[in-house]
Design an enzyme around this catalytic site. Structure first.
Site, PDB file in Angstrom:
ATOM      1  N   ASP A  54      10.717   2.783 -18.784  1.00 59.97           N
ATOM      2  CA  ASP A  54       9.626   2.097 -18.085  1.00 59.97           C
ATOM      3  C   ASP A  54       8.497   3.113 -17.929  1.00 59.97           C
ATOM      4  O   ASP A  54       8.657   4.114 -17.217  1.00 59.97           O
ATOM      5  CB  ASP A  54      10.129   1.618 -16.716  1.00 59.97           C
ATOM      6  CG  ASP A  54       9.076   0.814 -15.965  1.00 59.97           C
ATOM      7  OD1 ASP A  54       7.875   1.003 -16.250  1.00 59.97           O
ATOM      8  OD2 ASP A  54       9.457   0.005 -15.109  1.00 59.97           O
ATOM      9  N   VAL A  55       7.358   2.851 -18.584  1.00 56.61           N
ATOM     10  CA  VAL A  55       6.275   3.853 -18.588  1.00 56.61           C
ATOM     11  C   VAL A  55       5.667   4.073 -17.198  1.00 56.61           C
ATOM     12  O   VAL A  55       4.951   5.045 -16.997  1.00 56.61           O
ATOM     13  CB  VAL A  55       5.143   3.489 -19.592  1.00 56.61           C
ATOM     14  CG1 VAL A  55       5.663   3.480 -21.017  1.00 56.61           C
ATOM     15  CG2 VAL A  55       4.461   2.172 -19.231  1.00 56.61           C
ATOM     16  N   TYR A  65      -7.048  -6.497 -15.036  1.00 59.12           N
ATOM     17  CA  TYR A  65      -6.837  -6.070 -16.429  1.00 59.12           C
ATOM     18  C   TYR A  65      -8.058  -5.297 -16.937  1.00 59.12           C
ATOM     19  O   TYR A  65      -7.932  -4.228 -17.546  1.00 59.12           O
ATOM     20  CB  TYR A  65      -6.583  -7.318 -17.274  1.00 59.12           C
ATOM     21  CG  TYR A  65      -6.240  -7.061 -18.725  1.00 59.12           C
ATOM     22  CD1 TYR A  65      -4.970  -6.600 -19.091  1.00 59.12           C
ATOM     23  CD2 TYR A  65      -7.164  -7.308 -19.740  1.00 59.12           C
ATOM     24  CE1 TYR A  65      -4.644  -6.388 -20.425  1.00 59.12           C
ATOM     25  CE2 TYR A  65      -6.852  -7.106 -21.075  1.00 59.12           C
ATOM     26  CZ  TYR A  65      -5.585  -6.644 -21.412  1.00 59.12           C
ATOM     27  OH  TYR A  65      -5.272  -6.431 -22.739  1.00 59.12           O
ATOM     28  N   LYS A  71      -8.169  -1.422 -18.212  1.00 67.21           N
ATOM     29  CA  LYS A  71      -8.515  -1.091 -19.606  1.00 67.21           C
ATOM     30  C   LYS A  71      -9.776  -0.231 -19.679  1.00 67.21           C
ATOM     31  O   LYS A  71      -9.917   0.594 -20.583  1.00 67.21           O
ATOM     32  CB  LYS A  71      -8.666  -2.368 -20.426  1.00 67.21           C
ATOM     33  CG  LYS A  71      -7.347  -3.131 -20.617  1.00 67.21           C
ATOM     34  CD  LYS A  71      -6.320  -2.280 -21.328  1.00 67.21           C
ATOM     35  CE  LYS A  71      -5.078  -3.046 -21.732  1.00 67.21           C
ATOM     36  NZ  LYS A  71      -4.098  -2.208 -22.431  1.00 67.21           N
ATOM     37  N   ILE A  76      -5.930 -10.941 -30.262  1.00 62.91           N
ATOM     38  CA  ILE A  76      -4.962 -10.697 -31.335  1.00 62.91           C
ATOM     39  C   ILE A  76      -3.786 -11.650 -31.108  1.00 62.91           C
ATOM     40  O   ILE A  76      -3.342 -11.835 -29.970  1.00 62.91           O
ATOM     41  CB  ILE A  76      -4.460  -9.234 -31.295  1.00 62.91           C
ATOM     42  CG1 ILE A  76      -5.633  -8.232 -31.266  1.00 62.91           C
ATOM     43  CG2 ILE A  76      -3.513  -8.955 -32.454  1.00 62.91           C
ATOM     44  CD1 ILE A  76      -6.520  -8.190 -32.477  1.00 62.91           C
TER      45      ILE A  76
HETATM   46  P1  NDP Z   1       3.146  -8.047 -25.753  1.00 63.59           P
HETATM   47  O1  NDP Z   1       3.279  -8.708 -24.428  1.00 63.59           O
HETATM   48  O2  NDP Z   1       3.429  -8.818 -26.972  1.00 63.59           O
HETATM   49  O3  NDP Z   1       4.037  -6.704 -25.768  1.00 63.59           O
HETATM   50  C1  NDP Z   1       3.966  -5.794 -24.722  1.00 63.59           C
HETATM   51  C2  NDP Z   1       4.916  -4.652 -24.993  1.00 63.59           C
HETATM   52  O4  NDP Z   1       4.839  -3.727 -23.897  1.00 63.59           O
HETATM   53  C3  NDP Z   1       6.363  -5.077 -25.107  1.00 63.59           C
HETATM   54  O5  NDP Z   1       7.005  -4.294 -26.076  1.00 63.59           O
HETATM   55  C4  NDP Z   1       6.915  -4.745 -23.716  1.00 63.59           C
HETATM   56  O6  NDP Z   1       8.306  -4.527 -23.804  1.00 63.59           O
HETATM   57  C5  NDP Z   1       6.152  -3.470 -23.395  1.00 63.59           C
HETATM   58  N1  NDP Z   1       6.085  -3.152 -21.975  1.00 63.59           N
HETATM   59  C6  NDP Z   1       5.572  -3.913 -20.958  1.00 63.59           C
HETATM   60  N2  NDP Z   1       5.691  -3.278 -19.793  1.00 63.59           N
HETATM   61  C7  NDP Z   1       6.270  -2.069 -20.062  1.00 63.59           C
HETATM   62  C8  NDP Z   1       6.657  -0.954 -19.269  1.00 63.59           C
HETATM   63  N3  NDP Z   1       6.470  -0.931 -17.939  1.00 63.59           N
HETATM   64  N4  NDP Z   1       7.244   0.112 -19.873  1.00 63.59           N
HETATM   65  C9  NDP Z   1       7.445   0.110 -21.210  1.00 63.59           C
HETATM   66  N5  NDP Z   1       7.099  -0.908 -22.012  1.00 63.59           N
HETATM   67  C10 NDP Z   1       6.527  -1.980 -21.439  1.00 63.59           C
HETATM   68  O7  NDP Z   1       1.657  -7.457 -25.777  1.00 63.59           O
HETATM   69  P2  NDP Z   1       0.620  -7.279 -26.988  1.00 63.59           P
HETATM   70  O8  NDP Z   1       1.302  -6.788 -28.181  1.00 63.59           O
HETATM   71  O9  NDP Z   1      -0.213  -8.496 -27.063  1.00 63.59           O
HETATM   72  O10 NDP Z   1      -0.319  -6.135 -26.370  1.00 63.59           O
HETATM   73  C11 NDP Z   1      -0.097  -4.760 -26.642  1.00 63.59           C
HETATM   74  C12 NDP Z   1      -1.239  -3.958 -26.037  1.00 63.59           C
HETATM   75  O11 NDP Z   1      -2.478  -4.402 -26.605  1.00 63.59           O
HETATM   76  C13 NDP Z   1      -1.384  -4.129 -24.535  1.00 63.59           C
HETATM   77  O12 NDP Z   1      -1.788  -2.911 -23.950  1.00 63.59           O
HETATM   78  C14 NDP Z   1      -2.505  -5.157 -24.407  1.00 63.59           C
HETATM   79  O13 NDP Z   1      -3.169  -5.056 -23.192  1.00 63.59           O
HETATM   80  C15 NDP Z   1      -3.378  -4.757 -25.581  1.00 63.59           C
HETATM   81  N6  NDP Z   1      -4.256  -5.811 -26.041  1.00 63.59           N
HETATM   82  C16 NDP Z   1      -3.757  -6.996 -26.528  1.00 63.59           C
HETATM   83  C17 NDP Z   1      -4.607  -7.976 -26.982  1.00 63.59           C
HETATM   84  C18 NDP Z   1      -4.105  -9.271 -27.536  1.00 63.59           C
HETATM   85  O14 NDP Z   1      -4.973 -10.106 -27.838  1.00 63.59           O
HETATM   86  N7  NDP Z   1      -2.829  -9.478 -27.713  1.00 63.59           N
HETATM   87  C19 NDP Z   1      -6.064  -7.802 -26.922  1.00 63.59           C
HETATM   88  C20 NDP Z   1      -6.478  -6.532 -26.407  1.00 63.59           C
HETATM   89  C21 NDP Z   1      -5.602  -5.582 -25.990  1.00 63.59           C
HETATM   90  P3  NDP Z   1       9.328  -4.905 -22.596  1.00 63.59           P
HETATM   91  O15 NDP Z   1       8.800  -6.146 -21.949  1.00 63.59           O
HETATM   92  O16 NDP Z   1      10.622  -5.063 -23.286  1.00 63.59           O
HETATM   93  O17 NDP Z   1       9.310  -3.704 -21.696  1.00 63.59           O
END
Ligand code: NDP
Length: 246
Positions: free
Chosen positions: A62-63, A154, A158, A187
């Site tokens: 957990d980050v 958010y 960011k 995305i």
């Molecule tokens: P998803 O929700 O699809 O994936 C999020 C990932 O983060 C999962 O692997 C999740 O794994 C992990 N995660 C969440 N909380 C924690 C934590 N506390 N510790 C470790 N891992 C964690 O998100 P996206 O792929 O859509 O987004 C990825 C990044 O891109 C994010 O930072 C998002 O803000 C950014 N972003 C996304 C956009 C979009 O349109 N999708 C647009 C702009 C930015 P698990 O739950 O298993 O821990």
């Protein structure tokens, strides 16, 4: 192969953008470290990458918890000896209009999206300093630049990632470590699947390239920023949004 023998840690890489970024680095010869909160899931994703003939390992972490990040990075360094590239990707949303936004929505988003980036960068750059090289790439969002109604928490997190990365870039510039940011627009991932069909159509009208981005659109920019082609780029934010914020 662009990243042969390099170790790349991607947080939040069990799905979505992070997974795509990890896969792209793996295809370029890197050993990729998959991180998600669920250990079993991280291991399974790493095993799937390995089954395709690439190099990967998975860790539950957990980050938001600095001690857990330290312990995980120690394990990674024990086993794999180095971390050359860090991609801070883990992120969440808890959207609501400010008047309805709960304190817990604010705290949780800042904790994962901003403190998480601080925790992992702090611990991983220590290893990079010893190695006298490194690339840090953090995933922000166009919302961190423009703001958005319903996403004050958010947007603040960011925007914080962008300012944090500029500071890291300045602190480590003389130590051969660069820090850059990728700011995606919309995305297609689980995160954006929550947006209603009607809203998706409205958003599309504002995207000059007339489509939502794919995770590979973000991964390609991460590869570039981690590559030698970007050695003279630091403290920058590259927007990947199909022209949304032109
Ligand atoms: P998803 O929700 O699809 O994936 C999020 C990932 O983060 C999962 O692997 C999740 O794994 C992990 N995660 C969440 N909380 C924690 C934590 N506390 N510790 C470790 N891992 C964690 O998100 P996206 O792929 O859509 O987004 C990825 C990044 O891109 C994010 O930072 C998002 O803000 C950014 N972003 C996304 C956009 C979009 O349109 N999708 C647009 C702009 C930015 P698990 O739950 O298993 O821990």
């Amino acid at each position: 192969m662009l990243f042969k023998d390099e170790v790349v840690l991607v947080t939040g890489s069990t799905r979505g953008i992070g997974l795509s970024v990890a896969q792209a680095f793996a295809k370029e010869g890197a050993l990729v470290i998959i991180i998600g909160r669920n250990q079993q899931q991280a291991k399974t994703v790493a095993d799937e990458i390995k089954a395709q003939g690439f190099l990967a390992d998975g860790f539950g972490c957990d980050v938001t918890v600095l001690a857990q990040v330290q312990e995980t990075v120690n394990k990674i360094l024990d086993i794999h000896k180095r971390i050359d590239i860090l991609v801070n990707n883990a992120g969440i949303t808890r959207d609501n209009l400010l008047l309805r936004l709960e304190e817990s929505d604010w705290d949780e988003v800042i904790k994962v999206n901003l403190k998480g980036v601080f925790n992992v960068t702090k611990v991983v750059t220590k290893a990079m300093l010893k190695a006298k090289k490194g690339k840090v790439i953090s995933i922000s969002s166009v919302i961190g630049i423009t703001g958005n109604a319903g996403q004050a928490n958010y947007a603040a997190s960011k925007a914080g990632v962008i300012a944090f990365s500029k500071s890291v870039a300045r602190e480590f510039a003389q130590r051969n470590i660069t820090a850059n940011v990728v700011a995606p627009g919309y995305i297609r991932t689980d995160m954006t699947a929550k947006i209603s069909e009607v809203m998706q159509q409205k958003l599309l009208e504002h995207i000059p390239l007339a489509r939502f981005g794919e995770t590979s659109d973000v991964a390609g920019v991460c590869l570039f920023l981690a590559s030698p082609s970007a050695n003279y780029i630091t403290g920058q934010t590259i927007v990947v949004d199909g022209g949304l914020t032109i």
